[in-house]
Design an enzyme around this catalytic site. Sequence first.
Site, PDB file in Angstrom:
ATOM      1  N   TRP A   1      16.764   8.766 -37.568  1.00 11.69           N
ATOM      2  CA  TRP A   1      17.050  10.077 -36.968  1.00 11.69           C
ATOM      3  C   TRP A   1      18.362  10.614 -37.514  1.00 11.69           C
ATOM      4  CZ3 TRP A   1      13.061  11.887 -34.338  1.00 11.69           C
ATOM      5  CH2 TRP A   1      12.209  11.003 -33.658  1.00 11.69           C
TER       6      TRP A   1
ATOM      7  N   THR B   1      16.192   4.153 -32.031  1.00 12.81           N
ATOM      8  CA  THR B   1      15.313   4.947 -31.188  1.00 12.81           C
ATOM      9  C   THR B   1      16.107   5.963 -30.366  1.00 12.81           C
ATOM     10  OG1 THR B   1      15.410   3.400 -29.318  1.00 12.81           O
ATOM     11  CG2 THR B   1      13.710   3.004 -30.987  1.00 12.81           C
TER      12      THR B   1
ATOM     13  N   CYS C   1      10.047  13.378 -29.275  1.00 13.89           N
ATOM     14  CA  CYS C   1       9.785  12.034 -28.749  1.00 13.89           C
ATOM     15  C   CYS C   1       9.476  12.069 -27.257  1.00 13.89           C
ATOM     16  CB  CYS C   1      11.004  11.154 -29.011  1.00 13.89           C
ATOM     17  SG  CYS C   1      10.916   9.537 -28.217  1.00 13.89           S
TER      18      CYS C   1
ATOM     19  N   TYR D   1       0.055   4.863 -28.752  1.00 17.86           N
ATOM     20  CA  TYR D   1       0.702   4.290 -29.937  1.00 17.86           C
ATOM     21  C   TYR D   1      -0.037   3.037 -30.403  1.00 17.86           C
ATOM     22  CZ  TYR D   1       4.724   7.396 -29.551  1.00 17.86           C
ATOM     23  OH  TYR D   1       5.530   8.503 -29.523  1.00 17.86           O
TER      24      TYR D   1
END
Length: 308
Positions: free
Chosen positions: A84, A120, A51, A183
Site C-alpha cells: 500500500w 495490511t 478494503c 477470499y
Amino acid sequence: MTRKAQFPDEQSEDGSFERQKDAFDNWVSPSPDSQYPAASGRYHLYVSLACPWAHRTIIMRERQGLAPHIGMTVVDPIRDEKGWRFVDNVPRCQPDPLNGFKYLSEAYRATDPDYDGRVTVPVLWDKETKRIVSNNDDNIMRMFNSAFAKITGQGHDHCPPHLIGQIDRLNQLIYETVNNGVYQAGFASSQKAYDAALYPLFDTLDMLESRLNRGPYLFGDTLTETDWRLWVTLIRFDAVYHGHFKCNLRRLVDYPNLIAYTERLYRLPGIAETVDFDHIKRHYYLTHDELNPSGILPAGPHSIFPFS
C-alpha cells in the site's frame, strides 16, 4: 489441478487460502493510566477505501463521531509489489501527513524493524509513541465503539452487553463463511478448496436472508457491529466477489431481504460517503494480476448501484 497461489505464504498444501494473523494488537483504553489512553488528536487511522476490513473501521469512526478526534489517511487502491502506498494523484487519497511515509510498510518497520509479513489495512497509529497500536480491524472497531465515548458523548453501543455472546457467535460464523469465505473461494488454488469455501458461503447467505424476516437488522431492531461486519462484504458482492472471486451461485440482488438490508444501511447518515466503487473495483481487478491478467476493469454490474 492446483494453480499458483496469489499469496504463497498464506496457502495451505491443499490449496486453501489461510489468512495471516494480525501483527499488532494493543488496545486504546478509556483509562488515562493505560499505555494507550483515549485522547482526542492522539491517534490516526490509515485505510484503504477498497478494503472491507478497513471499511468496517471507517464506518465505526463515522458512526461514533470520531472524525474530529481521529485523523484518517487513504492509501492508493492499487497495491503494487511494495504494498500500500501514499499518493496525491488519486481522488480521495493523500500523502502521509504524519511521518512522510511513502509506503505503509514503513509504519510497520517503524514499529517492528524485523517485520516481514504482508502489510495490511487498517492501521491505527499512535502519534505520541510513533508506533502502530493495532492492525486488528475487529478490535479497532470495538475501541472506536466504546473507548472514546467520554470524549465524543456518543451514546449508541454497537455491542450491547446483553447481546455480546450472540454477537460474537454470529460474527464468527459470518467471518468464516462470508467475510473470509469469499477470499477462500477467490484465492483457492484447487477445486476442492474452492468447493469447500463456496457452498458454506451461500448456505450462510441463505440463512441470513431468512433471519432478516425477523426485523431490519440481524438482531431485530438493534443495529450492532455484526451488521457492519456483514455489510462491507455485501456492498462489494455483485461488483467484485460474484465474478472476480467466482462466488457465482447467486447474486446479492437475487436475495430480496439482503439487498433491501444493504440499501437500508447504505441510507444511514454518513455511510454512502464511506463507499467508493471506483477504489473497490480498481483494487480488486487491477491488483490481483493472477486472477485478472489482462488488467481489464469491468464496467458493471449496474445491478448493485440503483441506490448509490
